[in-house]
Design an enzyme around this catalytic site. Structure first.
Site, short mmCIF file in Angstrom:
data_model
loop_
_atom_site.label_atom_id
_atom_site.label_comp_id
_atom_site.label_asym_id
_atom_site.label_seq_id
_atom_site.Cartn_x
_atom_site.Cartn_y
_atom_site.Cartn_z
N HIS A 286 -11.55 -113.64 -15.67
CA HIS A 286 -10.38 -113.65 -16.55
C HIS A 286 -9.19 -113.62 -15.58
CE1 HIS A 286 -12.54 -113.08 -20.25
NE2 HIS A 286 -12.81 -111.80 -20.07
N PRO A 287 -8.50 -114.74 -15.38
CA PRO A 287 -7.57 -114.89 -14.26
C PRO A 287 -6.26 -114.12 -14.39
CG PRO A 287 -7.50 -116.83 -15.63
CD PRO A 287 -8.59 -115.96 -16.19
N CYS A 288 -6.35 -112.80 -14.32
CA CYS A 288 -5.15 -111.97 -14.40
C CYS A 288 -4.23 -112.17 -13.20
CB CYS A 288 -5.51 -110.51 -14.60
SG CYS A 288 -6.63 -109.84 -13.37
N HIS A 289 -4.76 -112.76 -12.13
CA HIS A 289 -3.92 -113.05 -10.96
C HIS A 289 -2.87 -114.10 -11.27
CE1 HIS A 289 -7.37 -115.83 -10.75
NE2 HIS A 289 -6.52 -116.68 -10.22
N ARG A 290 -3.02 -114.81 -12.38
CA ARG A 290 -2.06 -115.87 -12.77
C ARG A 290 -0.88 -115.34 -13.58
NH1 ARG A 290 -6.87 -119.91 -14.71
NH2 ARG A 290 -7.80 -120.19 -12.64
#
Length: 168
Positions: A127-131
């Site tokens: 789940h790309p929370c880095h984005r």
């Protein structure tokens, strides 16, 4: 019982765990704030998450842009909505917390609550929370640390060689 394995990555040794083979409940990296740790009721099974391992290798090689895995995260409906919205942020792009709130069908002013849900994301990288970035485009908050966030965004082409955000 929880199954787990570890897998080397450019972010450090990833800890993958889940209630059954092929179903991820958590992906954590070393020293991640709030990251999972092996518990007494956990059993190591290095074959349980083969698809996830293959997809991580492809992602870090730059050959995979979207994960296709089964999850069992067990968050509240609010958190699950935020985590599902994370999956809609395209590879190489970023959104603000306010935009993420709107994507999850929430009041865009709910940025603090959305930030809390993002920070509690149990599936780092998947789940790309880095984005997710601050309203001014700053690289704020990442449970794995800002250096790892920069590394992921650079891998995806969202940062230039000087570490400046390119896409939003």
């Amino acid at each position: 019982m929880m199954l787990y394995t570890t897998h080397p990555s450019p972010l450090g040794e990833l800890l993958l765990s889940g209630p059954e083979p092929g179903t991820l409940a958590s992906v954590s990296m070393p020293e991640q704030k709030g990251g999972a740790t092996v518990g007494g009721h956990w059993r190591r099974d290095d074959t349980a998450f083969g698809a996830a391992v293959d997809q991580f290798d492809a992602y870090f090689a730059g050959d995979l842009k979207e994960f296709d895995l089964r999850f069992a995260t067990g968050g509240s409906p609010f958190r699950e909505a935020v985590w599902a919205a994370l999956d809609e942020i395209p590879y190489g792009s970023t959104v603000t917390y306010g935009r993420l709130a709107a994507m999850a069908g929430l009041d865009p002013r709910a940025v603090r609550a959305v930030g809390g849900a993002v920070g509690a994301n149990p599936l780092a990288v998947v789940h790309p929370c880095h984005r997710v970035v601050g309203a001014n485009g700053s690289l704020t908050g990442y449970a794995g640390g800002l250096d790892r966030k920069r590394r992921l965004l650079s891998l995806e082409g969202a940062l230039d060689s000087a570490g400046t955000l390119l896409a939003r």
